[in-house]
Design a protein around this motif. Structure first.
Motif, PDB file in Angstrom:
ATOM      1  N   GLU A  36      -7.661   2.729  -0.678  1.00 29.71           N
ATOM      2  CA  GLU A  36      -6.739   1.367  -0.355  1.00 29.71           C
ATOM      3  C   GLU A  36      -5.627   1.664  -0.698  1.00 29.71           C
ATOM      4  OE1 GLU A  36      -8.267  -1.184   0.836  1.00 29.71           O
ATOM      5  OE2 GLU A  36     -10.265  -0.195   0.779  1.00 29.71           O
ATOM      6  N   SER A  37      -5.193   2.314  -1.627  1.00 27.61           N
ATOM      7  CA  SER A  37      -3.556   2.646  -1.635  1.00 27.61           C
ATOM      8  C   SER A  37      -3.292   3.660  -2.797  1.00 27.61           C
ATOM      9  CB  SER A  37      -2.958   1.367  -2.435  1.00 27.61           C
ATOM     10  OG  SER A  37      -1.605   1.527  -2.838  1.00 27.61           O
ATOM     11  N   GLY A  38      -2.435   4.756  -2.329  1.00 33.54           N
ATOM     12  CA  GLY A  38      -2.249   6.004  -3.028  1.00 33.54           C
ATOM     13  C   GLY A  38      -2.201   6.043  -4.533  1.00 33.54           C
ATOM     14  N   ARG A  54       1.163   5.350   0.917  1.00 30.31           N
ATOM     15  CA  ARG A  54       0.295   6.357   1.847  1.00 30.31           C
ATOM     16  C   ARG A  54       1.132   7.506   1.485  1.00 30.31           C
ATOM     17  NH1 ARG A  54      -3.284   3.800   1.612  1.00 30.31           N
ATOM     18  NH2 ARG A  54      -4.229   2.492   3.193  1.00 30.31           N
ATOM     19  N   TRP A  55       0.662   8.316   0.875  1.00 28.50           N
ATOM     20  CA  TRP A  55       1.033   9.817   0.414  1.00 28.50           C
ATOM     21  C   TRP A  55       0.987  10.589   1.794  1.00 28.50           C
ATOM     22  CZ3 TRP A  55       3.282   8.865  -3.561  1.00 28.50           C
ATOM     23  CH2 TRP A  55       2.836   8.519  -4.522  1.00 28.50           C
ATOM     24  N   HIS A 110      10.232   6.195   0.355  1.00 24.50           N
ATOM     25  CA  HIS A 110       9.111   5.421   1.236  1.00 24.50           C
ATOM     26  C   HIS A 110       8.530   4.279   0.738  1.00 24.50           C
ATOM     27  CE1 HIS A 110       8.953   8.839   4.151  1.00 24.50           C
ATOM     28  NE2 HIS A 110       8.967   9.599   3.098  1.00 24.50           N
ATOM     29  N   CYS A 111       8.451   4.094  -0.697  1.00 23.69           N
ATOM     30  CA  CYS A 111       7.814   2.803  -1.246  1.00 23.69           C
ATOM     31  C   CYS A 111       8.566   2.140  -2.354  1.00 23.69           C
ATOM     32  CB  CYS A 111       6.460   3.498  -2.106  1.00 23.69           C
ATOM     33  SG  CYS A 111       5.461   4.871  -1.429  1.00 23.69           S
ATOM     34  N   ASP A 159      -8.031  15.226   1.374  1.00 28.72           N
ATOM     35  CA  ASP A 159      -7.097  14.063   1.090  1.00 28.72           C
ATOM     36  C   ASP A 159      -6.722  13.836  -0.403  1.00 28.72           C
ATOM     37  OD1 ASP A 159      -7.829  13.086   3.623  1.00 28.72           O
ATOM     38  OD2 ASP A 159      -9.418  11.864   3.137  1.00 28.72           O
ATOM     39  N   ARG A 212      -5.380  10.327  -0.308  1.00 26.97           N
ATOM     40  CA  ARG A 212      -5.479   9.336  -1.350  1.00 26.97           C
ATOM     41  C   ARG A 212      -4.913   9.457  -2.572  1.00 26.97           C
ATOM     42  NH1 ARG A 212     -12.050   8.245  -1.177  1.00 26.97           N
ATOM     43  NH2 ARG A 212     -12.402   8.087   1.086  1.00 26.97           N
ATOM     44  N   GLY A 235      -1.657  11.092   4.604  1.00 23.51           N
ATOM     45  CA  GLY A 235      -2.762  10.353   4.525  1.00 23.51           C
ATOM     46  C   GLY A 235      -3.728  10.654   3.427  1.00 23.51           C
ATOM     47  N   SER A 289       0.922  -1.159   0.028  1.00 23.96           N
ATOM     48  CA  SER A 289      -0.013   0.103   0.057  1.00 23.96           C
ATOM     49  C   SER A 289       1.081   1.383  -0.157  1.00 23.96           C
ATOM     50  CB  SER A 289      -0.929   0.220   1.263  1.00 23.96           C
ATOM     51  OG  SER A 289      -1.879   1.135   1.239  1.00 23.96           O
TER      52      SER A 289
END
Length: 315
Positions: free
Chosen positions: A246-248, A20-21, A297-298, A281, A26, A24, A18
């Motif tokens: 659910e996932s950015g 996450r920007w 981060h990802c 968001d 979206r 939070g 997932s």
């Protein structure tokens, strides 16, 4: 004969790690104004004609000149109104032809990334050394005129070669270190950033840049009316915003000042911006910020997941 590009492995959308920007959010939303320079009578390229009619191509040249004379003012004012910093896909020759536009972008803190030198000179037919020289010229020019270490690349007129991404990343590192030459807009395969595999092993990412939402494709190719473009932009946003719970996800609106900024089209664009930025968001950001955040981060989780699920090569 290649069946797919070597830059990435097949990686289905569902069940990824997932995203996450920041805050939070979206959805990461960015606008990519293509601020371009077209030559009236460019050097001929045997693989692609710059204009659909004989030169001098006054009609084509003059409408694009309209974008640099009139259109960019309208779009800049609109993006200012909604607190959006553009990520400029720049024909770098504009630094010499219209430095006042570059100054306006710089003063607003807009990102500048490379779209080649002229949009009438293509990558087709260039050797690796010639393409490397063009990329180096564009990155050095951007730094000289703005102080920015160019992070992103979109090949001129989408004339991407099989070496473009490798060369861009390598030149970025040679000139400015690992924080330059970190993302591409030349791949249109996903609604989320994805790791890209390069021959150098440098960490590199594809940031979604939508051809479907690109105003030139919409208006000049698909012949869509402004009111329908507004509907398309809203529908695109609604789907990505819903999935982003659910996932950015990423939404990009690529624009051209001689398209979206025409008087009869600008209202639709404004209504789309009002609609998108009116939602909570939503991370209103730039291409560079998306790439940097994803790499930090990802990226590692994505590479590990790709290797596990597909038995693929790591990026």
């Amino acid at each position: 004969m290649k069946e797919a590009p070597d830059y990435y492995d097949y990686w289905p959308y569902e069940n990824r790690p997932s995203i996450r920007w920041p805050g939070g959010a979206r959805l990461a939303f960015w606008v990519a104004p293509n601020i371009e320079y077209y030559e009236l009578d460019p050097p001929k390229n045997p693989q692609r004609a710059a204009w659909p009619h004989p030169t001098p191509a006054v009609p084509g040249y003059s409408i694009r000149d309209y974008g640099n004379r009139v259109g960019h003012h309208r779009q800049m004012a609109l993006l200012d109104k909604y607190g959006i910093k553009g990520s400029v896909s720049l024909s770098v020759a504009l630094c010499d032809h219209h430095p006042e536009i570059i100054a306006m972008c710089r003063d607003r803190g807009w990102e500048i990334f490379s779209h080649g030198i002229y949009n009438t000179r293509y990558t087709y037919g260039l050797s690796q050394d010639q393409e490397r020289s063009m990329i180096r010229d564009s990155m050095e020019s951007i730094h000289r005129h703005t102080g920015q270490k160019c992070a992103g690349y979109l090949a001129p007129a989408l004339s991407h070669s099989e070496h473009t991404l490798d060369l861009f990343a390598e030149v970025g590192t040679e000139l400015f270190g690992d924080d330059a030459g970190i993302y591409t807009c030349d791949l249109f395969h996903d609604d989320q950033p994805t790791p890209i595999r390069l021959r150098s092993g440098k960490r590199f990412v594809s940031v979604p840049y939508s051809l479907e939402m690109n105003d030139t494709i919409v208006y000049a190719v698909n012949k869509v009316e402004p009111r329908h473009y507004l509907t398309m932009l809203k529908n695109n946003f609604d789907r990505l915003y819903a999935e982003g719970a659910e996932s950015g996800t990423v939404m990009c609106i690529p624009t051209h000042n001689y398209q979206v900024s025409c008087p009869h089209r600008i209202k639709a664009f404004e209504e789309a911006l009002e609609y998108i930025t009116g939602h909570r968001d939503v991370w209103v950001t730039t291409g560079r910020e998306i790439a940097e955040y994803y790499l930090q981060h990802c990226y590692d989780a994505a590479v590990a997941d790709i290797a596990t699920k597909q038995g693929g090569r790591t990026a």
